[in-house]
Every structure is written in structure tokens, then in C-alpha cells.
Design a protein around this motif. Structure first.
Motif, PDB file in Angstrom:
ATOM      1  N   ALA A 286       0.628  38.646  65.206  1.00 39.27           N
ATOM      2  CA  ALA A 286      -0.315  39.453  64.428  1.00 39.27           C
ATOM      3  C   ALA A 286      -0.364  39.017  62.972  1.00 39.27           C
ATOM      4  O   ALA A 286      -1.383  39.191  62.291  1.00 39.27           O
ATOM      5  CB  ALA A 286       0.062  40.934  64.520  1.00 39.27           C
ATOM      6  N   LEU A 287       0.725  38.428  62.496  1.00 43.92           N
ATOM      7  CA  LEU A 287       0.790  37.958  61.117  1.00 43.92           C
ATOM      8  C   LEU A 287       0.209  36.554  60.959  1.00 43.92           C
ATOM      9  O   LEU A 287       0.144  36.029  59.854  1.00 43.92           O
ATOM     10  CB  LEU A 287       2.234  37.994  60.620  1.00 43.92           C
ATOM     11  N   GLY A 288      -0.203  35.950  62.075  1.00 45.24           N
ATOM     12  CA  GLY A 288      -0.860  34.643  62.017  1.00 45.24           C
ATOM     13  C   GLY A 288       0.006  33.470  62.407  1.00 45.24           C
ATOM     14  O   GLY A 288      -0.481  32.337  62.500  1.00 45.24           O
ATOM     15  N   ALA A 289       1.301  33.706  62.646  1.00 45.68           N
ATOM     16  CA  ALA A 289       2.210  32.623  63.009  1.00 45.68           C
ATOM     17  C   ALA A 289       2.263  32.445  64.524  1.00 45.68           C
ATOM     18  O   ALA A 289       1.654  33.210  65.280  1.00 45.68           O
ATOM     19  CB  ALA A 289       3.597  32.898  62.445  1.00 45.68           C
ATOM     20  N   ASN A 290       3.015  31.425  64.965  1.00 41.93           N
ATOM     21  CA  ASN A 290       3.109  31.089  66.387  1.00 41.93           C
ATOM     22  C   ASN A 290       4.489  31.446  66.919  1.00 41.93           C
ATOM     23  O   ASN A 290       5.469  30.765  66.604  1.00 41.93           O
ATOM     24  CB  ASN A 290       2.866  29.592  66.605  1.00 41.93           C
ATOM     25  N   PRO A 291       4.608  32.508  67.734  1.00 41.11           N
ATOM     26  CA  PRO A 291       5.911  32.875  68.282  1.00 41.11           C
ATOM     27  C   PRO A 291       6.196  32.155  69.595  1.00 41.11           C
ATOM     28  O   PRO A 291       5.291  31.899  70.396  1.00 41.11           O
ATOM     29  CB  PRO A 291       5.753  34.383  68.533  1.00 41.11           C
ATOM     30  N   ILE A 292       7.473  31.830  69.812  1.00 37.02           N
ATOM     31  CA  ILE A 292       7.927  31.284  71.089  1.00 37.02           C
ATOM     32  C   ILE A 292       9.156  32.080  71.506  1.00 37.02           C
ATOM     33  O   ILE A 292      10.133  32.171  70.756  1.00 37.02           O
ATOM     34  CB  ILE A 292       8.278  29.787  70.989  1.00 37.02           C
ATOM     35  N   LEU A 293       9.106  32.673  72.683  1.00 35.26           N
ATOM     36  CA  LEU A 293      10.202  33.500  73.175  1.00 35.26           C
ATOM     37  C   LEU A 293      11.197  32.678  73.980  1.00 35.26           C
ATOM     38  O   LEU A 293      10.818  31.802  74.756  1.00 35.26           O
ATOM     39  CB  LEU A 293       9.658  34.620  74.065  1.00 35.26           C
ATOM     40  N   CYS A 294      12.476  32.993  73.814  1.00 35.19           N
ATOM     41  CA  CYS A 294      13.536  32.408  74.625  1.00 35.19           C
ATOM     42  C   CYS A 294      14.377  33.572  75.144  1.00 35.19           C
ATOM     43  O   CYS A 294      15.067  34.239  74.367  1.00 35.19           O
ATOM     44  CB  CYS A 294      14.376  31.459  73.776  1.00 35.19           C
ATOM     45  N   SER A 295      14.284  33.845  76.462  1.00 35.17           N
ATOM     46  CA  SER A 295      14.928  35.038  76.992  1.00 35.17           C
ATOM     47  C   SER A 295      15.144  34.909  78.491  1.00 35.17           C
ATOM     48  O   SER A 295      14.771  33.902  79.107  1.00 35.17           O
ATOM     49  CB  SER A 295      14.082  36.277  76.681  1.00 35.17           C
TER      50      SER A 295
END
Length: 333
Positions: free
Chosen positions: A67-76
């Protein structure tokens, strides 16, 4: 601060790659009205039910980062069960990558179900396994971590710890070691189980309860000399560069190891739901830290963001436009 400063700041969040390691889950909601009591037992009857599934836990941090414009990548790690399909569908709907997600057949996908009537929580049901993941799964998640690091230029790593067993001391030690070798900042939203295992990290953000329980302290809530002394000792012992303790109605305490510390007063809000506020705070703090904001402004902007999401019912990510508008009005120095 000028309008141009904040416009440039929020624009600079775009396209940063943030790796989020931690406990993902589904936040499930049952909405309805309570108009009578059951004749079978003295409990309310919820009728006119609506259902909704949302991404929760570390996945809500991903939504905030996005939502802030960055690119998230999850590791879980999630279960190899029916609810895992729902989790992947939610990722797809939000256009989030699943490249760092590991399925484990001996676990279940964590689901928190909240029963809500007229914006009041009546009940929460947690379906989960919280024991630490076994060594074979640790190896898998660390393997996925290496793959993500190799394939992406990661700007920061967030540990989003909900004590659901995905983050273990071995996972922490290995990821922090590699991050420090590569010069990648590490930020932590901790819980009790692994509290003292977070050493040599860049940014550590407990709430007051987590801080006092993790440090085995008996402190009165709020700003105090005792809090400052305890914070400085903890930072030295753990080699933590920045410590930020959220104090709810008393605001935020933030401290630089061997340097300055500040208390930022709380924002006056119409609180509807505090769920997920910590996810928002660590997300905003991460991007502000990457842009080298000073401690005071990191605390003020992230605290403001946490307050904004508390005005919404249920777990929701930050609205970037609303946060920018508040910064322009309220942060002038």
C-alpha cells in the motif's frame, strides 16, 4: 517540513524490495447482528451473517508495504491443507508473490476467525499449530530465503513474529548473519518466545508489554527514567542499533544505541480496532529508515500510521494518501 519533502519521501517508497519473514495467517470475519439470546444456552445468536477472509499476520505487513508503494516478498510456512488454497488465492488477488512460501504437511494454515456485531468483537477462534517448525522445515524456509535473496535486490528484511512457530532461533541467526554480511537492514516486530534471540539487528519494535515481559522488568507504563535505562541496557546487551517501544496511549519511545532518545506523544483517535496496528507501524518505520529519516520523524510518521488504521474495523493496511495528508498537516518541524 515542506510539502515537497513529504511528497518526495512518500514517492521514494516506491519500488523498494522488502522481504518479510514470519508467521502468515488468514484473518477471517463473521459479520452479523445480535437481536436475541439462544434458548439453548445464555449466549447471543448472530444472524444475517456475512463472511470475509483477509491476509493477516506477516501477510498484513506485506499488504502495508504494498500500500505504501514498495514491493513485498513473503517468506513463511503454511499448512498443506484446504485453507492453504484460500491463502494462495488471497495472495493472487492482492498480486503478491508466493515464491517464499513453504507448505508443510504436518502443520495447519493459521486462521483467526473474529465474530463481529455492530463493530464489537464477540468472539475470536484461533485454528493453529504454534510449536516451532521442525529442522527439515527450517532448512526449507532458509532455502527459500536464499532463493529470494539471490533473485531479488532486497532493500530491507522484516521479521514479523507472532509466536506461531515459523521463526526459530536458527532462522533468526542465519538470516541476520547473511543480512549483515550483505549490508541489508533487519527490522523486528517481536513476540515473547524468541525475544532475546534477536541480536545484532538494526531496528527492534516491541510494544510495552512485550518489552517488559521480554526483559523481565516490572515498569509502570509510560515515559520514565527507568524505561530509558532499561532500553539502553537492552540495546547494548543485544547490539540493537535502534529500539522503538510503542506505549499505546502514551505514544512511542525511540532510542539510538549510544545516542539520542525521544518520546513521541500519542495521536488522539477515534479507536475502532487496534488489530494490525503493529504491522502498519513496522512497515512505515522500515521505509522511513531506508530513507534515513531521523529517529523523531520515524517515530512520528509510523505512530501516525498506526493510529490511522486503528480507526478502521478489522485488520486493514495503511492508506498512503491519508497518511501523506496527515503528515503535511501535523508534522511541520
Amino acid at each position: 517540513m515542506s510539502k515537497e519533502f513529504f511528497n518526495d519521501l512518500f514517492e521514494s517508497f516506491n519500488n523498494k524490495n522488502i522481504l518479510i519473514v514470519g508467521d502468515v495467517m488468514i484473518d477471517s470475519y463473521l459479520w452479523g447482528d445480535v437481536n436475541r439470546i439462544s434458548p439453548e444456552a445464555p449466549v447471543p445468536i448472530l444472524s444475517g451473517i456475512g463472511r470475509e477472509d483477509r491476509l493477516g499476520g506477516a501477510a498484513n505487513v506485506a499488504l502495508n508495504i504494498q500500500a505504501l508503494g514498495a514491493n513485498p516478498i513473503l517468506c513463511s510456512v503454511i499448512g498443506d491443507d484446504l485453507r492453504s488454497h484460500d491463502f494462495f488465492s488471497l495472495l493472487d488477488n492482492q498480486k503478491l508473490s508466493s515464491e517464499g512460501i513453504v507448505r508443510c504437511e504436518n502443520r495447519m494454515t493459521t486462521v483467526k476467525t473474529r465474530v463481529i456485531s455492530q463493530q464489537q468483537h464477540l468472539l475470536r477462534v484461533d485454528e493453529e499449530i504454534t510449536s516451532p517448525i521442525p529442522e527439515v522445515t527450517e532448512a526449507k524456509i532458509l532455502g527459500q530465503f536464499h532463493t529470494v535473496i539471490e533473485n531479488n535486490a532486497i532493500d530491507a528484511i522484516i521479521f514479523e513474529d507472532y509466536d506461531k512457530g515459523v521463526i526459530t532461533p536458527r532462522v533468526i541467526k542465519r538470516i541476520v548473519s547473511i543480512a549483515n554480511e550483505l549490508g541489508i537492514p533487519t527490522l523486528v516486530d517481536p513476540k515473547k518466545r524468541n525475544y532475546i534471540d534477536y541480536q545484532n539487528v538494526t531496528f527492534f519494535k516491541p510494544n510495552f508489554k512485550e518489552f517488559t515481559e521480554g526483559c523481565k522488568l516490572d515498569l509502570k507504563k509510560g515515559p520514565s527514567d527507568e524505561l530509558v535505562q532499561a532500553a539502553c541496557k537492552f540495546q547494548e546487551d543485544q547490539n540493537i542499533d535502534i529500539l522503538m517501544v510503542t506505549l499505546s496511549e502514551y505514544g512511542v519511545f525511540i532510542s539510538k544505541k549510544g545516542g539520542a532518545n525521544y518520546i513521541v506523544p500519542a495521536e488522539i483517535r477515534n479507536i475502532a480496532d487496534v488489530s494490525g496496528a503493529g504491522d502498519t507501524v513496522i512497515s512505515v518505520a522500515t521505509l522511513c529508515l531506508l530513507q534515513k529519516l531521523d529517529l523523531n520523524k520515524i517515530a512520528r510518521v509510523s505512530n501516525m500510521a498506526g493510529g490511522l488504521v486503528c480507526e478502521e474495523s478489522g485488520v486493514v493496511p495503511i492508506n498512503k494518501k491519508l497518511l501523506l495528508e496527515e503528515c503535511l498537516v501535523k508534522i511541520t518541524d
